[in-house]
Design a protein around this motif. Structure first.
Motif, mmCIF file in Angstrom:
data_model
loop_
_atom_site.group_PDB
_atom_site.id
_atom_site.type_symbol
_atom_site.label_atom_id
_atom_site.label_comp_id
_atom_site.label_asym_id
_atom_site.label_seq_id
_atom_site.Cartn_x
_atom_site.Cartn_y
_atom_site.Cartn_z
ATOM 1 N N LEU A 115 0.807 -1.254 -0.273
ATOM 2 C CA LEU A 115 -0.006 -0.002 0.106
ATOM 3 C C LEU A 115 0.972 1.166 -0.056
ATOM 4 O O LEU A 115 2.026 1.420 0.602
ATOM 5 N N PRO A 116 0.506 2.513 -0.599
ATOM 6 C CA PRO A 116 1.291 3.616 -0.747
ATOM 7 C C PRO A 116 1.746 4.216 0.397
ATOM 8 O O PRO A 116 0.718 4.095 1.445
ATOM 9 N N ARG A 117 2.528 4.914 0.541
ATOM 10 C CA ARG A 117 3.482 5.654 1.644
ATOM 11 C C ARG A 117 2.284 6.974 2.205
ATOM 12 O O ARG A 117 2.645 7.132 3.320
ATOM 13 N N THR A 118 1.504 7.106 1.164
ATOM 14 C CA THR A 118 0.407 8.084 1.843
ATOM 15 C C THR A 118 -0.485 7.781 3.166
ATOM 16 O O THR A 118 -1.120 8.440 3.614
ATOM 17 N N LEU A 119 -0.840 6.394 3.187
ATOM 18 C CA LEU A 119 -1.314 5.804 4.074
ATOM 19 C C LEU A 119 -0.700 5.717 5.450
ATOM 20 O O LEU A 119 0.741 5.148 5.131
ATOM 21 N N THR A 120 -0.861 5.829 6.429
ATOM 22 C CA THR A 120 -0.365 5.455 7.901
ATOM 23 C C THR A 120 -0.223 4.190 8.047
ATOM 24 O O THR A 120 -0.986 3.226 7.533
ATOM 25 N N LYS A 121 0.487 3.680 8.886
ATOM 26 C CA LYS A 121 0.683 2.158 9.482
ATOM 27 C C LYS A 121 -0.888 1.659 9.908
ATOM 28 O O LYS A 121 -1.050 0.648 9.716
ATOM 29 N N ALA A 122 -1.459 2.384 10.781
ATOM 30 C CA ALA A 122 -2.517 2.009 11.102
ATOM 31 C C ALA A 122 -3.633 2.057 10.178
ATOM 32 O O ALA A 122 -4.657 1.069 10.019
ATOM 33 N N GLU A 123 -3.696 2.722 9.136
ATOM 34 C CA GLU A 123 -4.522 2.761 8.037
ATOM 35 C C GLU A 123 -4.256 1.397 7.274
ATOM 36 O O GLU A 123 -5.437 0.913 6.803
ATOM 37 N N LYS A 124 -2.936 1.233 6.913
ATOM 38 C CA LYS A 124 -2.649 -0.068 6.225
ATOM 39 C C LYS A 124 -3.299 -1.279 6.848
ATOM 40 O O LYS A 124 -3.712 -2.180 6.522
ATOM 41 N N VAL A 125 -3.016 -1.365 8.342
ATOM 42 C CA VAL A 125 -3.579 -2.445 9.116
ATOM 43 C C VAL A 125 -4.919 -2.718 9.112
ATOM 44 O O VAL A 125 -5.637 -3.969 8.940
ATOM 45 N N ASN A 126 -5.635 -1.523 9.206
ATOM 46 C CA ASN A 126 -7.175 -1.528 8.971
ATOM 47 C C ASN A 126 -7.560 -1.959 7.777
ATOM 48 O O ASN A 126 -8.708 -2.687 7.920
ATOM 49 N N HIS A 127 -6.857 -1.689 6.565
ATOM 50 C CA HIS A 127 -7.027 -2.217 5.417
ATOM 51 C C HIS A 127 -7.131 -3.816 5.270
ATOM 52 O O HIS A 127 -8.045 -4.426 4.776
ATOM 53 N N ALA A 128 -6.187 -4.320 5.966
ATOM 54 C CA ALA A 128 -5.786 -5.743 5.776
ATOM 55 C C ALA A 128 -6.805 -6.501 6.641
ATOM 56 O O ALA A 128 -7.436 -7.323 6.308
ATOM 57 N N GLU A 129 -7.484 -5.677 7.803
ATOM 58 C CA GLU A 129 -8.254 -6.290 8.621
ATOM 59 C C GLU A 129 -9.714 -6.297 7.624
ATOM 60 O O GLU A 129 -10.569 -7.164 7.843
ATOM 61 N N ALA A 130 -9.956 -5.345 7.119
ATOM 62 C CA ALA A 130 -11.224 -5.372 6.073
ATOM 63 C C ALA A 130 -11.212 -6.373 5.139
ATOM 64 O O ALA A 130 -12.090 -7.049 4.676
ATOM 65 N N VAL A 131 -9.905 -6.708 4.394
ATOM 66 C CA VAL A 131 -9.988 -7.931 3.467
ATOM 67 C C VAL A 131 -9.967 -9.315 4.101
ATOM 68 O O VAL A 131 -10.893 -9.952 3.651
ATOM 69 N N ILE A 132 -9.623 -9.267 5.581
ATOM 70 C CA ILE A 132 -9.918 -10.292 6.254
ATOM 71 C C ILE A 132 -11.147 -10.790 6.405
ATOM 72 O O ILE A 132 -11.820 -11.920 6.221
ATOM 73 N N ALA A 133 -12.070 -9.690 6.924
ATOM 74 C CA ALA A 133 -13.438 -9.472 7.065
ATOM 75 C C ALA A 133 -14.253 -10.105 5.600
ATOM 76 O O ALA A 133 -15.150 -10.816 5.660
ATOM 77 N N GLN A 134 -13.727 -9.395 4.759
ATOM 78 C CA GLN A 134 -14.399 -9.707 3.164
ATOM 79 C C GLN A 134 -14.390 -10.944 2.791
ATOM 80 O O GLN A 134 -15.218 -11.842 2.134
ATOM 81 N N LEU A 135 -13.199 -11.568 2.922
ATOM 82 C CA LEU A 135 -12.797 -12.758 2.484
ATOM 83 C C LEU A 135 -13.398 -14.125 3.536
ATOM 84 O O LEU A 135 -13.099 -15.303 3.172
ATOM 85 N N GLY A 136 -14.112 -13.666 4.585
ATOM 86 C CA GLY A 136 -14.456 -14.773 5.602
ATOM 87 C C GLY A 136 -13.323 -15.502 6.434
ATOM 88 O O GLY A 136 -13.425 -16.593 6.690
ATOM 89 N N LEU A 137 -12.183 -14.726 6.712
ATOM 90 C CA LEU A 137 -11.126 -15.322 7.206
ATOM 91 C C LEU A 137 -10.935 -14.728 8.609
ATOM 92 O O LEU A 137 -9.752 -15.268 9.472
ATOM 93 N N THR A 138 -11.851 -14.189 9.353
ATOM 94 C CA THR A 138 -11.769 -13.664 10.598
ATOM 95 C C THR A 138 -11.832 -14.763 11.506
ATOM 96 O O THR A 138 -10.918 -14.935 12.703
ATOM 97 N N ARG A 139 -12.304 -16.117 11.251
ATOM 98 C CA ARG A 139 -12.118 -17.314 12.373
ATOM 99 C C ARG A 139 -10.767 -17.863 12.385
ATOM 100 O O ARG A 139 -10.553 -18.350 13.459
ATOM 101 N N CYS A 140 -10.226 -17.883 11.488
ATOM 102 C CA CYS A 140 -8.663 -18.298 11.455
ATOM 103 C C CYS A 140 -7.602 -17.149 11.330
ATOM 104 O O CYS A 140 -6.575 -17.498 11.004
ATOM 105 N N ARG A 141 -7.960 -16.125 11.685
ATOM 106 C CA ARG A 141 -7.005 -14.770 11.443
ATOM 107 C C ARG A 141 -5.773 -14.960 12.305
ATOM 108 O O ARG A 141 -4.585 -14.673 11.816
#
Length: 592
Positions: A115-141
């Motif tokens: 992800l681009p440097r314009t995003l903060t570390k927290a924003e990048k982590v939140n984006h990863a968490e959103a993809v985890i939820a979107q793909l149904g991987l929360t149970r095995c995260r």
């Protein structure tokens, strides 16, 4: 994306190895003029039996295929570029993931890198968490990925993690090679549904798929059917049965359209087994050229600006700075390899060897000079071989990951190389330090701090150079078995040429000592223990100069020799790592 008359050839080398006859190699054509186009909001499925060329075509369209490739492939009307590959997602058939990282760690590290440097570390982590939820991987995260010998998440979850890594950048173009291979129908349905939603979000999705169910087939906007490198159909999935019916091929019973298409691609038109398969294939190829080819060409002539999005999401340069890349890669590498580097077995192994060496050379004195010199040679030899064989397998193990991530333009090669080198240092330097401290005390070597620390410096210096040699061999050869054999032969030659075993080496082979790590490290260890004018007593009330002792004289101790050894080893340290870096430059290189 548009592709026109794509042709790919490979050179077939004659079999037989060293004993093969000297015959001219032949070229085999894998792709025979394949054309088509796919636009934002569309999902293209490439179908065909094994060996039909669909994976080769997908790889070429993704910019990951070099060699004899001709034809035109454009993206928004532009050719492939390094900037383009950072905006393209590519999911390989085999999931290339680190087995010891968890699902969340895998996606978070990928987000931090891509992800681009314009995003903060927290924003990048939140984006990863959103993809985890979107793909149904929360149970095995928090479950580790696992591998062949390590239990982890299921195959479907592993595939979703691979797709999630590419979805993180919200790719404008996503390629997938057999995303449903080996999965049950329900899991396959979930994955393709996710890809369908991604396509509806104005992305372009291109995949190869072997034998989709009818539910999956009707989700494809476009279908490309291939047989032996030839296109048999390209167009909307809803029109495929009508087209083949118009050229004289219809299913005799109600069936899955994908099954019917695969039968045709294999030359099976009906249940009549007497029908010539080659004739069926040639008939379908001819029908494509006379009826469909013109339609495909007309679509390629359409102005691409009518289909492209006005929102330009292209990343023109590196997503992150060199330091950010290095930091993330270092943390990821340490977390992945700590289970191997800090393994109990490795620590116990070194401690046992240290105690055994200390016992065999227990309180050796200078009056037993041959024993002391033998001890120093053993230490030099052991800490040349041990780190070399630890490093031999590092690059081959990382090859697939490096190929995948470099092809995606995730980071600079230099940041990966520095993170890989530094990440292994803590354990690489800690073990020889503990080993040397145990042996030094038990063997009763020179009881002076200067002698101890100068000897320790030599051992650590030796370890770094041997590690560099191991990395270089592994990077150049890229095969674990071959690298092991080559490393064994090289270290054997270095040991024999060090001057300890043989003092009168024939002239034609004497040059080996000038490139022997063992010879230089032994020279420095001798200098750390003995003075130039130091004497010893062999038990006859006579004293002799240490430097005249045969095992010492053949190696030599002098200030000039000490300085020369330090300089030569410094050159080796830089040279071996430079060779490693240059060898790595060819890994993951794609067409420009």
């Amino acid at each position: 994306m548009q592709f026109d008359e794509v042709v790919y050839k490979i050179r077939i080398q004659p079999a037989g190895g060293l004993l093969k006859k000297k015959t001219k190699s032949e070229k085999r054509q894998i792709l025979n003029g394949v054309s088509g186009s796919v636009y934002p909001g569309e999902m293209l499925a490439m179908l065909g039996p094994s060996g039909s060329g669909k994976t080769t075509l997908l790889t070429s369209l993704g910019g990951r295929l070099g060699g004899d490739l001709t034809g035109t492939i454009t993206y928004n009307g532009k050719p492939f570029s390094n900037a383009m590959k950072r905006n393209i997602g590519f999911v390989t058939q085999d999931d290339v993931l680190y087995p010891n990282l968890t699902v969340a760690e895998t996606l978070v590290y990928t987000a931090l890198l891509r992800l681009p440097r314009t995003l903060t570390k927290a924003e990048k982590v939140n984006h990863a968490e959103a993809v985890i939820a979107q793909l149904g991987l929360t149970r095995c995260r928090n479950s580790i990925i696992g591998g062949a010998f390590l239990r982890g998440v299921s195959g479907g979850e592993r595939k979703r993690v691979s797709i999630g890594q590419e979805m993180l950048i919200n790719p404008s173009l996503l390629f997938l090679d057999e995303p449903t291979s080996g999965l049950d129908s329900t899991t396959a349905q979930k994955i393709v549904s996710t890809l369908w939603e991604l396509a509806n979000g104005a992305s372009t999705v291109v995949m190869t798929i072997h034998q989709p169910s009818s539910r999956l087939f009707y989700m494809f906007h476009k279908v490309l059917l291939m047989s032996e490198g030839n296109p048999l159909y390209f167009g909307k999935g809803a029109h495929v049965l009508a087209y083949f019916s118009s050229v004289g091929f219809s299913p005799s019973v109600a069936m899955n359209p994908a099954d019917f298409l695969l039968d045709l691609a294999n030359g099976v038109a009906t249940a009549d087994t007497n029908e010539d398969e080659e004739a069926v294939k040639q008939s379908l190829v001819k029908a494509y050229k006379t009826q469909l080819c013109k339609v495909v060409k007309m679509e390629l002539a359409v102005d691409v600006s009518l289909h492209t999005s006005s929102n330009d999401r292209m990343l023109k340069g590196w997503s992150n700075t060199w330091l950010d890349q290095f930091s993330v890669l270092l943390r990821r590498g340490i977390k992945e390899r700590k289970h191997d580097s800090f393994s109990t077995m490795k620590i116990v192994q070194v401690l046992i060897v240290a105690v055994l060496v200390g016992i065999f050379w227990w309180q050796s004195t200078i009056n037993h000079l041959q024993d002391q010199v033998g001890l120093l040679f053993f230490i030099s030899n052991f800490w040349g071989i041990y780190p070399l064989f630890q490093a031999l397998f590092t690059i081959p193990k990382e090859r697939m990951m490096l190929t995948k991530e470099r092809a995606s333009g995730m980071y600079r090669l230099s940041s990966f190389f520095m993170a890989l080198t530094i990440g292994d240092l803590p354990m690489e330097l800690a073990l020889p330090t503990v080993f040397y401290a145990i042996v030094y005390w038990m063997a009763g070597l020179k009881p002076k701090p200067g002698a101890f620390f100068s000897g320790l410096f030599v051992i650590l210096y030796n370890v770094l150079i041997s590690q560099g040699l191991g990395l270089a061999i592994g990077a150049v050869v890229m095969d674990q078995q071959t690298a092991t054999t080559l490393g064994s032969v090289i270290m054997l030659a270095f040991g024999l040429g060090s001057g300890f075993y043989v003092q009168h080496v024939p002239v034609f082979i004497a040059w080996v000592k000038y490139i022997s790590i063992n010879q230089y490290s032994l020279k420095l260890l001798l200098a750390s223990q003995y003075e130039y004018d130091q004497t010893y007593n062999c038990g006859t009330n006579q004293t002799f100069l240490v430097r005249d002792f045969p095992a010492v004289k053949s190696v030599g101790i002098s200030m000039k020799g000490t300085i020369l050894s330090v300089v030569v080893m410094a050159v080796m340290l830089v040279f071996y790592r430079l060779v490693t870096y240059l060898a790595l430059m060819r890994v993951g290189v794609t067409r420009k």
